[in-house]
Design a protein around this motif. Structure first.
Motif, PDB file in Angstrom:
ATOM      1  N   VAL A  99      23.008  -7.102  74.041  1.00 47.94           N
ATOM      2  CA  VAL A  99      21.695  -7.407  73.474  1.00 47.94           C
ATOM      3  C   VAL A  99      21.793  -8.574  72.493  1.00 47.94           C
ATOM      4  O   VAL A  99      20.936  -9.464  72.464  1.00 47.94           O
ATOM      5  N   GLY A 100      22.846  -8.575  71.691  1.00 43.26           N
ATOM      6  CA  GLY A 100      23.033  -9.665  70.736  1.00 43.26           C
ATOM      7  C   GLY A 100      23.200 -11.003  71.417  1.00 43.26           C
ATOM      8  O   GLY A 100      22.673 -12.023  70.950  1.00 43.26           O
ATOM      9  N   TYR A 101      23.927 -11.030  72.543  1.00 45.03           N
ATOM     10  CA  TYR A 101      24.108 -12.284  73.272  1.00 45.03           C
ATOM     11  C   TYR A 101      22.765 -12.823  73.761  1.00 45.03           C
ATOM     12  O   TYR A 101      22.478 -14.020  73.633  1.00 45.03           O
ATOM     13  N   GLY A 102      21.942 -11.939  74.324  1.00 46.85           N
ATOM     14  CA  GLY A 102      20.626 -12.379  74.773  1.00 46.85           C
ATOM     15  C   GLY A 102      19.778 -12.887  73.628  1.00 46.85           C
ATOM     16  O   GLY A 102      19.062 -13.898  73.753  1.00 46.85           O
ATOM     17  N   LEU A 103      19.851 -12.204  72.478  1.00 44.58           N
ATOM     18  CA  LEU A 103      19.068 -12.621  71.320  1.00 44.58           C
ATOM     19  C   LEU A 103      19.532 -13.977  70.803  1.00 44.58           C
ATOM     20  O   LEU A 103      18.706 -14.852  70.483  1.00 44.58           O
ATOM     21  N   ALA A 110      24.308 -22.356  72.529  1.00 42.53           N
ATOM     22  CA  ALA A 110      25.023 -22.544  73.783  1.00 42.53           C
ATOM     23  C   ALA A 110      25.775 -21.263  74.160  1.00 42.53           C
ATOM     24  O   ALA A 110      26.024 -20.409  73.306  1.00 42.53           O
ATOM     25  N   PRO A 111      26.167 -21.108  75.442  1.00 39.95           N
ATOM     26  CA  PRO A 111      26.779 -19.844  75.890  1.00 39.95           C
ATOM     27  C   PRO A 111      28.018 -19.423  75.112  1.00 39.95           C
ATOM     28  O   PRO A 111      28.119 -18.266  74.686  1.00 39.95           O
ATOM     29  N   LEU A 112      29.002 -20.331  74.925  1.00 42.28           N
ATOM     30  CA  LEU A 112      30.236 -19.936  74.250  1.00 42.28           C
ATOM     31  C   LEU A 112      30.020 -19.590  72.777  1.00 42.28           C
ATOM     32  O   LEU A 112      30.461 -18.532  72.319  1.00 42.28           O
TER      33      LEU A 112
END
Length: 564
Positions: A99-103, A110-112
Motif C-alpha cells: 500500500v505504501g508503494y502505491g501511495l 520514481a519506482p526505485l
C-alpha cells in the motif's frame, strides 16, 4: 585539527543540551540529535570538511547499534511467541509495503525511490518501543510480549533488506535493471555467513568467553573485536555485503552466551556516543531550504504510518481473536518508523538509488511519527476507554465467546499468578477441590494448566475484559500473588465495584504497600518476606538439627561441608 576538535565539541555540547530537552519533554532523544544536525551547518557549527570524518565515526555507531540489537535478540524467546508474532509481523510488513508503494507512486516518485520509501515505512523502532514499554513496566504484559515478538520478526526482515542492498549495483535507479543474480548471490553469502556465525556462537564463543571470564576487560575487548571484525569481514571484497549485516550477525551469535549482559553494559556507552554522531550527520543532510517541497508528502506519509499501520494491526490481531484492548495497545507500537528505516535510506543514498530529498522526506516522517507515537504509547491506556466503542468493531466474533465462559463461572476462586507463591496456593486449592480459575501471563503455564483440566485464562489482570472473562462478578474469593502494585490495585478496585461480597487477598512486597491495600479495602494481605522470616524462625527454634548446627564452630561446619 583544532577546527575538527572544536566542531566536534560544539556538536557534542549541542547534542547533550538537545537530548536533555527531549528528555524533559518525554520525547525520544533521537529527535534532538537530528535537530542539532539540521541546524549545525547553517549556524556554522559544522563545516563540509568535517562531514566525512563524522560519517566514518557514525559507521562505528551503526555497527555497534546493530551489534547490540543482535545480542539482545533471543531466538528461544522468538520461538515462544509462535505464529502470532510471525503473522502480525509479516502481515504488517507485506500490506504496508504494498500500500505504501502505491501511495508513494501516487505522490510522483520514481519506482526505485518509491520502493525504498515504502519499505522504510514498514519498520517500527525496536529500540524506542522497548524503551517506552520498559518505562511503563509493560514488557511482561500480554501485549508487551506480542510487541516484542513482531518487532523481532521485523528486525529479521530488515536484515534481509540490508542483504538485498548489498547486492545492488551502485548508481542503478531502475527496478527492471536491478542485478537480481547479484542479489541472489548476496542472499547465498548472507545465509552462509549467518550459518557460520551461529555455529561459532554455539560452539566457539562460549568457550572463549569462559576462558577470558576472569578479566572483564579482556571479555569486553574480545567481544568488540568479534563484532567489529565480523562487520569488516562482511564488508570486505570477499563477501561484498555491508558492515551492518556483519555487526548484526555477530551480535546474534553472542546472544546465547552467559557474558552477553556484561558485554551489553560495556558496549552501550560506546554505542550511545557514536550513534549520536550518526543522527547528527543524518540531520545535517536535511536540506532546510527544500523542506517546503517535501512538506506535503511528509504529511501524507506520516498520517499513513500513524493511522494506517495501527489500523492494519488492529485488523490482523482482531482476525486472530485478540480483544480490542490488547490489539489497541499493541497497534500503537507500530505507529512510527525505525532507525533501520533511516539506516536503509542512508545506504540507498550511498548507492545512488535515492537522492537527498528522499532521505530528507523519510527523516521528516521519522521525526513526526516518533514524536507522536511516543505520546500514543505512553498514554494508550488512558485513550483506550474513549475509543473502545470503535475498537470493538475489529474484534472477531470468537473473541466474544469468552464472555459466555464467564457466565458459566459462579461461586469460584480466582487465582491471579501461578508462579512461586501462586503455585503453592494452587496445590492447596486443588486439594480442597475448589472451583478454580487461574489468570496468568505465561502462555506455557496457561496451556499446562488447561492440559491438567484446570480452568485458566491467558491475559493481563489490568485488562477489564480479562477480569470479565475470569468472572469477577460471580467469584467467591480472589487471590492475587503478583508483585505488581498497579495491576493488583486494578484487580482489587474492580472486585469491590463488581462484586463487593467477594473476599480479596493480595500480595505485597513491603509494609507500605500492605497498608495501601488495606486502605483500598483488601480483606487480607500476604507479606512473603515477613511470613518466610517467621517460618524460618520457627524452624530454627524447633528443629534439633538446626539448633545443633547453630552451636557449631566454623571449623566444624567446614568439616561437615567437606564430608559431603
Amino acid at each position: 585539527m583544532h577546527s575538527l576538535f572544536f566542531e566536534l565539541t560544539a556538536v557534542i555540547v549541542c547534542s547533550a543540551l538537545a537530548g536533555a530537552l527531549m528528555q524533559a519533554l518525554r520525547l525520544p532523544t533521537i529527535l534532538g540529535y537530528i535537530f542539532v544536525g539540521a541546524i549545525a551547518a547553517p549556524l556554522g557549527f559544522l563545516s563540509l570538511q568535517s562531514v566525512p570524518m563524522l560519517d566514518s565515526l557514525a559507521e562505528i555507531g551503526i555497527a555497534s547499534l546493530l551489534f547490540l540489537v543482535g545480542m539482545e535478540m533471543r531466538l528461544d524467546q522468538m520461538r515462544s511467541y509462535g505464529k502470532v508474532a510471525l503473522f502480525t509481523g509479516l502481515g504488517q510488513i507485506a500490506v504496508t509495503s504494498v500500500v505504501g508503494y502505491g501511495l508513494v507512486r501516487l505522490l510522483g516518485f520514481a519506482p526505485l525511490p518509491a520502493a525504498y520509501i515504502a519499505v522504510a515505512l514498514t519498520f517500527s523502532s525496536t529500540i524506542i518501543v522497548i524503551k517506552l514499554l520498559s518505562e511503563k513496566s509493560a514488557l511482561d504484559t500480554r501485549y508487551g510480549r506480542l510487541v516484542v515478538g513482531f518487532l523481532l520478526v521485523q528486525d529479521f526482515i530488515a536484515l534481509g533488506c540490508l542483504i538485498v542492498l548489498s547486492g545492488i549495483t551502485p548508481g542503478e535507479r531502475s527496478l527492471a535493471a536491478l542485478p537480481y543474480d547479484a542479489i541472489g548471490m548476496a542472499f547465498v553469502k548472507g545465509s552462509l555467513l549467518l550459518a557460520g556465525t551461529m555455529a561459532i556462537g554455539r560452539f566457539v564463543l562460549p568457550r572463549v568467553m569462559r576462558w577470558a571470564a576472569h578479566s572483564p576487560e579482556v571479555v569486553f575487548l574480545l567481544s568488540l573485536a568479534w563484532g567489529m571484525g565480523m562487520a569488516a569481514f562482511a564488508a570486505s571484497p570477499a563477501m561484498g555485503l555491508t558492515i551492518e549485516i556483519g555487526a548484526f550477525m555477530a551480535g546474534l551469535a553472542m546472544s546465547g552466551t552467559v557474558e552477553r549482559h556484561h558485554v551489553i553494559s560495556r558496549v552501550k556507552p560506546l554505542r550511545d556516543f557514536f550513534i549520536v554522531l550518526f543522527f547528527v550527520t543524518l540531520g545535517s543532510r536535511i536540506a532546510i531550504g527544500n523542506l517546503g517541497a517535501v512538506a506535503l508528502p511528509a504529511a501524507v506519509l506520516s498520517a499513513f504510518v500513524l493511522i494506517g499501520n495501527p489500523l492494519l494491526m488492529l485488523c490482523i490481531m482482531g482476525a486472530m481473536g485478540f480483544r480490542s484492548r490488547v490489539s489497541w495497545l499493541a497497534s500503537v507500537c507500530v505507529a512510527q518508523i525505525s532507525e533501520f528505516s533511516l539506516i536503509m535510506m542512508a545506504l540507498g543514498a550511498k548507492l545512488g538509488h535515492v537522492d537527498q530529498g528522499d532521505v530528507t522526506l523519510v527523516t521528516l516522517v521519522g521525526i513526526v511519527t516518533i514524536a507522536l507515537s511516543s505520546f500514543l504509547i505512553t498514554n494508550a491506556e488512558r485513550i483506550y476507554p474513549h475509543l473502545r466503542p470503535f475498537l470493538i468493531l475489529f474484534e472477531k466474533r470468537s473473541a466474544h465467546d469468552e464472555a459466555a465462559d464467564a457466565k458459566r463461572r459462579k461461586g469460584h476462586v480466582i487465582l491471579i499468578g501461578c508462579h512461586r507463591i501462586g503455585h503453592n496456593v494452587l496445590r492447596s486449592l486443588e486439594k480442597a477441590h475448589r472451583d478454580l480459575t487461574v489468570i496468568d501471563l505465561d502462555p506455557e503455564v496457561v496451556q499446562t494448566l488447561i492440559d491438567r483440566g484446570i480452568d485458566a485464562v491467558y491475559g493481563d489482570i489490568a485488562d477489564p475484559e480479562i477480569r470479565e472473562t475470569a468472572g469477577f462478578e460471580s467469584a467467591r474469593l480472589i487471590i492475587s500473588t503478583i508483585p505488581d502494585v498497579h495491576a493488583a490495585t486494578h484487580a482489587l478496585r474492580s472486585a469491590k465495584k463488581l462484586n463487593p461480597r467477594a473476599k480479596v487477598v493480595l500480595t505485597a512486597q513491603s509494609e507500605h504497600d500492605a497498608e495501601f491495600f488495606y486502605r483500598e479495602g483488601a480483606d487480607y494481605v500476604i507479606l512473603p518476606h515477613f511470613m518466610s522470616g517467621m517460618q524460618m524462625a520457627h524452624v530454627i527454634k524447633t528443629d534439633k538439627t538446626l539448633r545443633s548446627l547453630a552451636r557449631m564452630k566454623k571449623h566444624d561446619l567446614a568439616l561437615i561441608d567437606g564430608s559431603f
